[in-house]
Design a protein around this motif. Structure first.
Motif, PDB file in Angstrom:
ATOM      1  N   GLY A 137       0.829  -1.205   0.000  1.00  0.00           N
ATOM      2  CA  GLY A 137       0.000   0.000   0.000  1.00  0.00           C
ATOM      3  C   GLY A 137       0.864   1.257   0.000  1.00  0.00           C
ATOM      4  N   ALA A 138       0.596   2.140  -0.966  1.00  0.00           N
ATOM      5  CA  ALA A 138       1.357   3.394  -1.073  1.00  0.00           C
ATOM      6  C   ALA A 138       0.500   4.585  -0.682  1.00  0.00           C
TER       7      ALA A 138
ATOM      8  N   ALA B  96       0.210   5.987   5.040  1.00  0.00           N
ATOM      9  CA  ALA B  96       0.864   5.084   5.996  1.00  0.00           C
ATOM     10  C   ALA B  96       2.040   4.376   5.320  1.00  0.00           C
ATOM     11  N   GLY B  97       1.805   3.851   4.120  1.00  0.00           N
ATOM     12  CA  GLY B  97       2.847   3.105   3.414  1.00  0.00           C
ATOM     13  C   GLY B  97       4.011   3.998   3.011  1.00  0.00           C
TER      14      GLY B  97
ATOM     15  N   ARG C 120      -1.412  -1.812  -5.602  1.00  0.00           N
ATOM     16  CA  ARG C 120      -2.304  -2.363  -6.632  1.00  0.00           C
ATOM     17  C   ARG C 120      -2.673  -1.308  -7.690  1.00  0.00           C
TER      18      ARG C 120
ATOM     19  N   CYS D 125      -9.839   5.627  -4.142  1.00  0.00           N
ATOM     20  CA  CYS D 125      -9.264   5.082  -2.904  1.00  0.00           C
ATOM     21  C   CYS D 125      -7.948   4.347  -3.157  1.00  0.00           C
ATOM     22  N   PHE D 126      -7.801   3.760  -4.333  1.00  0.00           N
ATOM     23  CA  PHE D 126      -6.626   2.929  -4.620  1.00  0.00           C
ATOM     24  C   PHE D 126      -5.724   3.584  -5.658  1.00  0.00           C
TER      25      PHE D 126
ATOM     26  N   LYS E  23      -6.873  17.759   4.247  1.00  0.00           N
ATOM     27  CA  LYS E  23      -6.863  18.323   5.610  1.00  0.00           C
ATOM     28  C   LYS E  23      -5.816  17.580   6.408  1.00  0.00           C
TER      29      LYS E  23
ATOM     30  N   THR F 159      -2.958  -1.214   3.740  1.00  0.00           N
ATOM     31  CA  THR F 159      -3.837  -1.299   2.575  1.00  0.00           C
ATOM     32  C   THR F 159      -5.129  -0.475   2.704  1.00  0.00           C
TER      33      THR F 159
ATOM     34  N   ASP G 273     -10.777  -7.186  -0.073  1.00  0.00           N
ATOM     35  CA  ASP G 273     -10.151  -8.477  -0.406  1.00  0.00           C
ATOM     36  C   ASP G 273      -9.065  -8.828   0.610  1.00  0.00           C
TER      37      ASP G 273
ATOM     38  N   ASN H 151     -17.411  10.831  -1.016  1.00  0.00           N
ATOM     39  CA  ASN H 151     -16.514  11.523  -0.097  1.00  0.00           C
ATOM     40  C   ASN H 151     -16.329  12.909  -0.708  1.00  0.00           C
TER      41      ASN H 151
ATOM     42  N   LEU I 138      -2.882  12.427   8.202  1.00  0.00           N
ATOM     43  CA  LEU I 138      -1.778  12.676   9.131  1.00  0.00           C
ATOM     44  C   LEU I 138      -1.601  11.519  10.121  1.00  0.00           C
TER      45      LEU I 138
ATOM     46  N   ALA J 268      -2.455   8.469   9.692  1.00  0.00           N
ATOM     47  CA  ALA J 268      -1.951   7.297   8.963  1.00  0.00           C
ATOM     48  C   ALA J 268      -0.441   7.431   8.745  1.00  0.00           C
TER      49      ALA J 268
END
Ligand code: FAD
Length: 560
Positions: free
Chosen positions: A119-120, A123-124, A143, A170-171, A183, A282, A288, A372, A538, A540
């Motif tokens: 996951g980028a 967090a990643g 992904r 999201c991805f 924010k 992720t 999944d 969102n 932030l 994350a």
């Protein structure tokens, strides 16, 4: 900010008012003061300089450099006040120069141990940057597509109603936060060093104003560039970033992580790579991944989260209300709001408010609707949107027939699919005028809908009937309560678009409170929002840093 032109400032005697006389004179030639003055005046340099001098108890002529280091607004009454913290220096003295952070990680040695990061998102990426700090080689498996390509996938959602399940709002590179309002607030003050995370963003190109604003944000137009610079730094220092690679399995032996398998989406090839440490970042939408772990019998827990709708008003209306009719001018930012109440012991609250923003189609699969919001850095769209959500927990999803660690996720999916079906099985979203939603005991379908920023389009539906009663009822009461606090909120052109369902992860992946590893799988580090350890960009990012610091500690102990 500097008042370098001595000539520009009138020589002014101390004001003969008590406030000034009572003010303590700053004895030191360098110091810090707080000023509080109408925001429209704070924007005028001469007036600000005088105010700063007064606050320091100095004559204007005595004031040398000054620099605003914290900007806050007090909008409780008119006129709206700027409440600024200012570093000051007397004439003949200079403020220490601000060192803007630069990112300068030393290249990794060829021996650097690898850490797989899945996951980028924030967090990643922050986990990867921390790996470089710790002399570990980050291998990012993502992904989704890189930011540029990802933009094309977003256009396909809005124009063709086609959702790529691997590259969407999201991805993809930068995660869910890339095309957001950006924010940068967090309620957490414990999870690491917020300042250094903000400085890191500045080092990669964010406006240094985020270090000064009390409510900093970056904006959709600026985030992709920052994220791309982070990726380039990671790769230049010896890390790897693999886009279009979906993790499909994690292999373990004797309770320790052993390898990762991913699917290369462009070739259909499955790749296996050995690893001793894996950071799972992720996000909250990777269903999944939750299913994979559940299938393996690894411990997961259902987690309370919130579901509701997105509400949109004209931004000018929100400005008028929040600024008490005062002209916004260019000295005040587009106004925001935060609303919260309890309905029968259940929280109803605004979520992720986007002033001057757009409602975004954030589905991660074809047969669902998810909303969102995002805003550009100037927040200059004519709409103000915000989530309006109801806190939900196991009582609600169990009543609806969903049980176990994925009960909340299944309930969330049910709502998203129902919205998709009700609005015609495209990415058009079900919507209703706010006043029609609140009408009578059952609400009524809106005869027409106001202009709305949600680009795929909206379809008039009675959301009172569409949403489960466990959400619709508290939402009605909550919105009525907000209308009592802020009557203008119940505006005839306010529109609700459904659903706002990805407020936070519906699942927690447990981890040991000391090592931060999954209690059953050593070397496996759940991280960020997907694990249930963050609730925004932030937090994350901070969690990514924290996890790698723990991981590095374990690694260095192993080496001894
Ligand atoms: C439109 C929008 C606006 C938002 N606005 C704000 C805001 O203004 N401020 C704020 O603080 N937060 C905002 N958020 C929330 C914020 O983006 C998230 O809280 C944050 O991104 C979480 O970070 P994360 O790294 O934990 O997960 P994510 O950002 O979700 O990143 C997870 C990454 O993992 C990848 N991934 C998932 N499964 C796999 C797999 N099997 N294999 C490989 N890769 C995988 C995904 O593609 C994704 O890139 C917004 C979210 C959205 C969608």
């Amino acid at each position: 900010m500097t008042n370098s032109t001595g000539k520009a400032h009138r020589k002014r005697k101390p004001r003969a008012n008590h406030a000034f006389q009572d003010r303590k004179r700053l004895d030191s030639p360098l110091g810090q003061v707080e000023v509080r003055l109408p925001a429209s005046l704070a924007a005028q340099h001469e007036i600000l300089a005088q105010e700063v001098a007064d606050a320091a108890g100095w004559l204007l002529d005595e004031l040398g450099d000054f620099r605003v280091v914290r900007k806050n607004l007090d909008a409780r009454r008119r006129p709206v006040k700027a409440v600024w913290t200012v570093d000051v220096a007397q004439q003949g003295h200079v403020l220490p120069a601000i060192e803007f952070p630069i990112w300068n990680a030393a290249p990794l040695s060829s021996e650097a141990p690898e850490v797989i990061i899945v996951g980028a998102g924030p967090a990643g990426l922050f986990a990867a940057l921390e790996c470089l700090e710790q002399g570990l080689r980050p291998i990012i498996i993502e992904r989704g597509a890189a930011v540029r390509q990802r933009r094309r996938d977003l256009v396909r959602i809005t124009q063709d109603h086609q959702v790529n399940p691997d590259s969407n709002y999201c991805f993809g590179e930068g995660g869910a936060g890339t095309y957001s309002d950006g924010k940068l607030y967090t309620r957490s003050h414990k999870r690491g060093d917020i300042r250094s995370a903000l400085e890191c963003l500045v080092a990669f190109g964010a406006d240094p104003a985020i270090l000064v604003d009390a409510h900093p944000h970056i904006g959709t137009n600026k985030l992709p560039g920052i994220i791309q610079s982070m990726r380039e730094a990671i790769v230049n220092a010896g890390g790897e970033v693999h886009f279009g690679c979906r993790m499909v399995d994690v292999l373990e032996t004797a309770g320790s992580v052993k390898a990762i398998q991913w699917l290369e989406l462009s070739t259909g090839r499955t790749v296996e790579r050995a690893c001793e440490a894996m950071v799972l970042a992720t996000g909250h939408s990777a269903r999944d991944v939750f299913l994979l772990m559940h299938g393996k019998g690894w411990k997961l827990e259902a987690k309370p989260f919130a579901i509701g709708v997105r509400v949109e008003h004209p931004q000018s209306l929100i400005d008028q209300v929040q600024y008490h009719g005062e002209e916004r001018g260019d000295w005040l930012p587009p106004a925001s709001y935060k609303l919260v109440c309890q309905v029968d012991g259940r929280g109803v609250h605004s979520f992720c408010m986007c002033p001057g923003g757009i409602i975004a189609p954030c589905a991660t699969e074809q047969e669902q609707i998810v909303t969102n919001g995002w805003s550009p850095s100037k927040r200059d769209n004519p709409y103000a949107n915000s989530g309006m959500v109801v806190q939900i927990d196991h009582e609600i999803w169990e009543q609806a027939g969903f049980h176990g660690p994925l009960g909340g996720l299944d309930f969330q999916r049910m709502v998203e699919q129902a919205c998709w079906a009700a609005a015609g099985k495209t990415q058009r979203a079900p919507a209703q005028r706010l006043l029609d939603f609140l009408a009578g005991d059952e609400g009524r379908v809106s005869r027409d809908l106001p202009v709305c920023s949600y680009v795929p389009g909206v379809v008039s539906v009675n959301l009172r009937e569409l949403l489960p009663a466990s959400i619709a009822k508290p939402l009605v009461e909550g919105l009525r309560a907000f209308g009592r606090k802020m009557p203008e909120f119940l505006h005839p052109d306010a529109i609700l678009v459904a659903p706002e369902s990805r407020t936070s992860s519906p699942v927690r992946i447990p981890r040991d409170s000391d090592t931060l590893e999954h209690p059953e799988v050593s070397g496996f580090y759940p991280c960020g929002e997907g694990g249930g350890y963050a609730g925004g960009i932030l937090s994350a990012a901070l969690d990514g840093t924290r996890v790698v610091q723990k991981l590095a500690l374990k690694h260095s102990l192993k080496q001894v």
